[in-house]
Design a protein around this motif. Structure first.
Motif, short mmCIF file in Angstrom:
data_model
loop_
_atom_site.label_atom_id
_atom_site.label_comp_id
_atom_site.label_asym_id
_atom_site.label_seq_id
_atom_site.Cartn_x
_atom_site.Cartn_y
_atom_site.Cartn_z
N GLU A 1 -2.96 0.08 -4.14
CA GLU A 1 -2.12 -1.18 -3.59
C GLU A 1 -1.68 -1.91 -4.83
O GLU A 1 -2.59 -2.18 -5.57
CB GLU A 1 -3.12 -1.89 -2.57
CG GLU A 1 -2.51 -2.91 -2.00
CD GLU A 1 -3.61 -3.83 -1.24
OE1 GLU A 1 -3.81 -3.47 0.07
OE2 GLU A 1 -4.42 -4.53 -1.67
N ARG B 1 3.60 0.69 2.79
CA ARG B 1 3.44 -0.34 3.72
C ARG B 1 3.36 -1.78 3.18
O ARG B 1 2.54 -1.81 1.99
CB ARG B 1 2.16 -0.17 4.89
CG ARG B 1 1.99 -0.93 5.88
CD ARG B 1 0.86 -0.51 6.71
NE ARG B 1 -0.35 -0.35 6.24
CZ ARG B 1 -1.18 0.52 5.93
NH1 ARG B 1 -0.81 1.72 6.68
NH2 ARG B 1 -2.37 0.62 5.24
N ASN B 2 4.12 -2.66 3.55
CA ASN B 2 4.29 -3.76 3.14
C ASN B 2 3.63 -5.02 3.99
O ASN B 2 4.11 -5.09 4.96
CB ASN B 2 5.87 -4.23 2.70
CG ASN B 2 5.91 -5.55 1.87
OD1 ASN B 2 5.07 -5.98 1.38
ND2 ASN B 2 7.35 -5.94 1.46
N LYS B 3 2.79 -5.69 3.30
CA LYS B 3 2.27 -6.81 4.10
C LYS B 3 3.18 -7.83 4.51
O LYS B 3 3.09 -8.47 5.77
CB LYS B 3 1.03 -7.45 3.46
CG LYS B 3 0.07 -8.41 4.26
CD LYS B 3 -0.83 -9.10 3.44
CE LYS B 3 -1.58 -10.03 4.25
NZ LYS B 3 -2.76 -10.78 3.59
N TYR C 1 0.71 -1.20 0.26
CA TYR C 1 -0.07 0.02 -0.05
C TYR C 1 0.79 1.33 0.10
O TYR C 1 1.99 1.30 0.75
CB TYR C 1 -0.86 -0.06 1.17
CG TYR C 1 -1.65 1.40 1.36
CD1 TYR C 1 -3.06 1.54 0.66
CD2 TYR C 1 -1.17 2.26 2.31
CE1 TYR C 1 -3.41 2.74 0.77
CE2 TYR C 1 -1.72 3.46 2.44
CZ TYR C 1 -3.01 3.84 1.65
OH TYR C 1 -3.66 5.06 1.95
N GLU D 1 6.01 -7.47 5.88
CA GLU D 1 6.86 -6.86 7.02
C GLU D 1 5.64 -6.50 8.08
O GLU D 1 6.16 -5.92 9.11
CB GLU D 1 7.67 -5.67 6.51
CG GLU D 1 8.60 -5.73 5.71
CD GLU D 1 9.45 -4.64 5.28
OE1 GLU D 1 9.02 -3.53 5.85
OE2 GLU D 1 10.11 -4.47 4.21
N ASN E 1 3.05 -5.11 7.98
CA ASN E 1 2.67 -3.59 7.67
C ASN E 1 3.37 -2.72 8.41
O ASN E 1 2.71 -1.77 9.14
CB ASN E 1 1.20 -3.77 8.26
CG ASN E 1 0.33 -4.38 7.24
OD1 ASN E 1 0.33 -4.65 6.01
ND2 ASN E 1 -0.82 -5.22 7.74
N ARG E 2 4.73 -3.00 8.61
CA ARG E 2 5.58 -1.78 9.14
C ARG E 2 5.57 -0.59 8.16
O ARG E 2 5.44 -0.74 7.06
CB ARG E 2 7.06 -2.15 9.20
CG ARG E 2 7.08 -3.29 10.26
CD ARG E 2 8.61 -3.91 10.43
NE ARG E 2 9.53 -2.66 10.51
CZ ARG E 2 10.66 -2.87 10.56
NH1 ARG E 2 11.45 -3.73 9.89
NH2 ARG E 2 11.46 -1.64 10.93
N ASN E 3 5.53 0.47 8.68
CA ASN E 3 5.22 1.84 7.94
C ASN E 3 6.49 2.26 7.65
O ASN E 3 7.73 2.32 8.29
CB ASN E 3 4.51 2.89 8.94
CG ASN E 3 3.08 2.59 9.45
OD1 ASN E 3 2.57 1.82 8.38
ND2 ASN E 3 2.68 2.83 10.23
N HIS E 4 6.69 2.99 6.38
CA HIS E 4 7.91 3.64 5.76
C HIS E 4 7.48 4.79 4.91
O HIS E 4 6.33 4.73 4.37
CB HIS E 4 8.60 2.32 4.68
CG HIS E 4 8.95 1.16 5.40
ND1 HIS E 4 10.30 0.93 6.02
CD2 HIS E 4 8.33 0.23 5.52
CE1 HIS E 4 10.15 -0.25 6.35
NE2 HIS E 4 8.93 -0.99 6.19
N SER E 5 8.41 5.69 5.04
CA SER E 5 7.83 7.25 4.40
C SER E 5 9.53 7.85 4.05
O SER E 5 10.18 7.52 4.46
CB SER E 5 7.03 7.55 5.33
OG SER E 5 7.67 8.37 6.41
#
Length: 233
Positions: A91, A139-141, A73, A143, A145-149
């Motif tokens: 997504e 956000r990768n499932k 996502y 992982e 759903n850890r957030n990255h930006s």
């Protein structure tokens, strides 16, 4: 019996401690793998750009994951003095499948592609109100759903800054002058060598001709001397 019971409890305690150590080590290894091979989101070498009012600007963003992606996502948000405005979202089901992007801003266009891990957008006809920070979120499932930006800063200007090329012009002029001087010296040297060679050739011709004249004169005088020395019959 008491000693046997205490020994058993001691062994059991050691086993539990060993299990905890192994479990902790396994968790640490998993976290290490996630941190090393996890999702990375970046806006490129530069995190900001200056663009003229009324122009179109690219807001770059790419992602990378060594463990692959699943239902990745992502969205773009504009930080309007602390209030986040969502510009688009989508997504990516899995690698290589293009996302269906929902755009919420009339001057935004998605120009990325999952085949190149690109989730960049274009912002059309920018104004001074578009000045500020833009956040690329992912956000990768895989992982959990850890957030990255990553944040990209847009600076809108009335006109682009003029670059002072005075130093460059001076350096180029100096180099041109040096090269020109070297060429002139080489030409003069070639001319001098040419004239010296011609002078040497003339001197050699003069020496040959003068030597021939001397030999001729010596031969004639000798003949005259012989004639004078011959007695009459």
């Amino acid at each position: 019996m008491a000693s046997v019971g205490s020994a058993g409890s001691s062994v059991s305690g050691r086993l539990k401690l060993g299990d905890l150590l192994h479990a902790g080590l396994a968790v640490a290894l998993l976290l290490g793998v996630w941190s090393v091979g996890g999702l990375e989101v970046t806006t490129g070498k530069s995190s900001s750009v200056e663009a003229m009012n009324g122009s179109t600007v690219l807001l770059p963003c790419t992602y990378h994951s060594c463990i692959g992606i699943e239902k990745l996502y992502f969205n773009w948000q504009y930080n309007d003095n602390g209030t986040l405005q969502k510009y688009c979202e989508a997504e990516i089901p899995k690698e290589g499948i293009e996302p269906k992007v929902n755009v919420f801003h009339e001057r935004v266009a998605f120009v990325g592609s999952s085949k190149s891990n690109n989730i960049s957008i274009l912002l059309w006809n920018i104004t001074f109100e578009d000045d500020g920070d833009y956040i690329c979120f992912a956000r990768n499932k895989k992982e959990k759903n850890r957030n990255h930006s990553a944040t990209f800063t847009l600076i809108v200007v009335d006109r682009m800054k003029e670059v002072d090329n005075t130093l460059t012009v001076i350096i180029v002029s100096g180099l041109g002058g040096v090269i020109g001087l070297v060429i002139i010296v080489m030409v003069i040297k070639a001319l001098v060598v040419h004239f010296l060679q011609k002078d040497d050739e003339k001197n050699k011709e003069c020496l040959v001709s003068s030597s021939g004249n001397d030999n001729t004169e010596n031969g004639l005088s000798g003949a005259k001397a012989d004639n004078k020395g011959t007695p009459k019959a």
